[in-house]
Design a protein around this motif. Structure first.
Motif, PDB file in Angstrom:
ATOM      1  N   UNK A 211       0.833  -1.215   0.000  1.00 57.97           N
ATOM      2  CA  UNK A 211       0.000   0.000   0.000  1.00 57.97           C
ATOM      3  C   UNK A 211       0.862   1.258   0.000  1.00 57.97           C
ATOM      4  N   UNK A 212       0.563   2.149  -0.918  1.00 57.04           N
ATOM      5  CA  UNK A 212       1.282   3.410  -0.995  1.00 57.04           C
ATOM      6  C   UNK A 212       2.620   3.330  -1.696  1.00 57.04           C
ATOM      7  N   UNK A 213       3.055   2.131  -2.103  1.00 64.05           N
ATOM      8  CA  UNK A 213       4.334   2.008  -2.804  1.00 64.05           C
ATOM      9  C   UNK A 213       4.183   2.358  -4.279  1.00 64.05           C
ATOM     10  N   UNK A 214       5.299   2.683  -4.914  1.00 62.53           N
ATOM     11  CA  UNK A 214       5.308   3.097  -6.314  1.00 62.53           C
ATOM     12  C   UNK A 214       5.759   1.926  -7.184  1.00 62.53           C
ATOM     13  N   UNK A 215       4.826   1.303  -7.910  1.00 58.01           N
ATOM     14  CA  UNK A 215       5.192   0.119  -8.695  1.00 58.01           C
ATOM     15  C   UNK A 215       6.103   0.472  -9.871  1.00 58.01           C
ATOM     16  N   UNK A 216       7.017  -0.449 -10.179  1.00 56.73           N
ATOM     17  CA  UNK A 216       7.852  -0.333 -11.367  1.00 56.73           C
ATOM     18  C   UNK A 216       7.104  -0.916 -12.558  1.00 56.73           C
ATOM     19  N   UNK A 217       7.523  -0.540 -13.756  1.00 56.59           N
ATOM     20  CA  UNK A 217       6.853  -1.075 -14.938  1.00 56.59           C
ATOM     21  C   UNK A 217       7.092  -2.575 -15.065  1.00 56.59           C
ATOM     22  N   UNK A 218       8.286  -3.037 -14.634  1.00 53.32           N
ATOM     23  CA  UNK A 218       8.615  -4.462 -14.645  1.00 53.32           C
ATOM     24  C   UNK A 218       9.141  -4.854 -13.267  1.00 53.32           C
ATOM     25  N   UNK A 219       8.946  -6.120 -12.895  1.00 52.17           N
ATOM     26  CA  UNK A 219       9.602  -6.650 -11.710  1.00 52.17           C
ATOM     27  C   UNK A 219      11.053  -6.994 -12.063  1.00 52.17           C
ATOM     28  N   UNK A 220      11.942  -6.924 -11.073  1.00 51.10           N
ATOM     29  CA  UNK A 220      13.360  -7.177 -11.303  1.00 51.10           C
ATOM     30  C   UNK A 220      13.925  -8.105 -10.241  1.00 51.10           C
ATOM     31  N   UNK A 221      15.046  -8.731 -10.589  1.00 53.85           N
ATOM     32  CA  UNK A 221      15.771  -9.582  -9.651  1.00 53.85           C
ATOM     33  C   UNK A 221      17.244  -9.191  -9.651  1.00 53.85           C
ATOM     34  N   UNK A 222      17.876  -9.323  -8.481  1.00 53.52           N
ATOM     35  CA  UNK A 222      19.302  -9.057  -8.321  1.00 53.52           C
ATOM     36  C   UNK A 222      20.006 -10.390  -8.087  1.00 53.52           C
ATOM     37  N   UNK A 223      21.111 -10.572  -8.794  1.00 49.59           N
ATOM     38  CA  UNK A 223      21.944 -11.765  -8.645  1.00 49.59           C
ATOM     39  C   UNK A 223      23.371 -11.325  -8.331  1.00 49.59           C
ATOM     40  N   UNK A 224      24.117 -12.220  -7.710  1.00 51.07           N
ATOM     41  CA  UNK A 224      25.523 -11.961  -7.394  1.00 51.07           C
ATOM     42  C   UNK A 224      26.340 -13.162  -7.855  1.00 51.07           C
ATOM     43  N   UNK A 225      27.521 -12.909  -8.383  1.00 48.76           N
ATOM     44  CA  UNK A 225      28.419 -14.015  -8.721  1.00 48.76           C
ATOM     45  C   UNK A 225      29.847 -13.611  -8.392  1.00 48.76           C
ATOM     46  N   UNK A 226      30.642 -14.622  -8.062  1.00 50.30           N
ATOM     47  CA  UNK A 226      32.046 -14.368  -7.756  1.00 50.30           C
ATOM     48  C   UNK A 226      32.853 -15.611  -8.120  1.00 50.30           C
ATOM     49  N   UNK A 227      33.970 -15.381  -8.782  1.00 54.05           N
ATOM     50  CA  UNK A 227      34.830 -16.504  -9.139  1.00 54.05           C
ATOM     51  C   UNK A 227      35.399 -17.124  -7.874  1.00 54.05           C
ATOM     52  N   UNK A 228      35.309 -18.433  -7.787  1.00 53.44           N
ATOM     53  CA  UNK A 228      35.753 -19.131  -6.588  1.00 53.44           C
ATOM     54  C   UNK A 228      36.225 -20.523  -6.972  1.00 53.44           C
TER      55      UNK A 228
END
Length: 216
Positions: A30-47
């Motif tokens: 409630x009261x939040x500002x929706x984005x046009x698309x949903x998004x996801x954040x990923x992280x990667x690291x060489x190991x």
């Protein structure tokens, strides 16, 4: 905001053995500002633990509103403070940050190499422009990547259709504007099919031997 980590201020808090199951973003509150698309954040690291790129890729959070984005982003280490060979990937929900994904396989990416010290500001400018739909190319934008390396850092913006020159040109020009890049900045566009060819293992054809001769 759907965040698997209570605190991500230091990227070492990510347990590389933990489950990386994707979870969809919640609906805006409630009261939040929706984005046009949903998004996801990923992280990667060489190991040494990671034998493939897919194994190194860890889901961090997904979000559907401006407020959910800032809730996740404020708990993340800035790219300029990350160590080693690390990457953040911010992609539209449902698109994995991989060349082979259906949304990416016919596309490409604009690549910008940055001097050390510029990654955090440029990354924030880029993702805010992407979330704010400043590129004006419909659904063409797939996601963005910041790659922290030892000598320099790299920004990349991925789009769906590499063959659409008008779209790729508009994306390039908008990138220059939102990142305040000098006119002489070198920008490279690379298709994902070319990237796949370069990364494919080389296979050597077997040497043909005369009849009856055994290999040494």
């Amino acid at each position: 905001m759907n965040n698997k980590f209570e605190a991500l201020k230091i990227e070492d808090d990510i347990d590389e053995d933990q489950d990386d199951t994707f979870r969809p973003a919640p609906t805006p509150g409630p009261g939040e500002h929706p984005l046009q698309f949903n998004y996801s954040i990923w992280f990667s690291r060489r190991s040494p633990k990671n034998t493939t790129y897919d194994q190194s890729l860890k889901f961090v959070a997904s979000f559907a509103s401006v407020e959910q984005f800032w809730s996740a982003y404020s708990h993340m280490t800035h790219p300029g403070d990350m160590m080693g060979h690390s990457d953040y990937h911010l992609f539209k929900e449902g698109i994995r940050p991989m060349w082979e994904d259906d949304a990416n396989k016919m596309g490409g990416k604009w690549i910008i190499r940055l001097k050390k010290g510029l990654a955090s500001r440029c990354w924030e400018n880029l993702i805010l422009a992407m979330l704010g739909e400043q590129f004006m190319v419909g659904e063409e934008i797939c996601g963005a990547v910041v790659s922290v390396r030892f000598q320099d850092d790299i920004l990349a913006l991925w789009n769906r259709t590499a063959s659409d020159q008008a779209t790729t040109t508009r994306i390039r020009d908008t990138l220059k504007r939102v990142l305040h890049l000098p006119a002489n900045t070198v920008m490279e566009y690379k298709t994902h099919t070319d990237s796949l060819k370069l990364s494919a293992p080389r296979i050597t054809a077997p040497r043909q031997l005369p009849p009856g001769q055994l290999p040494l």
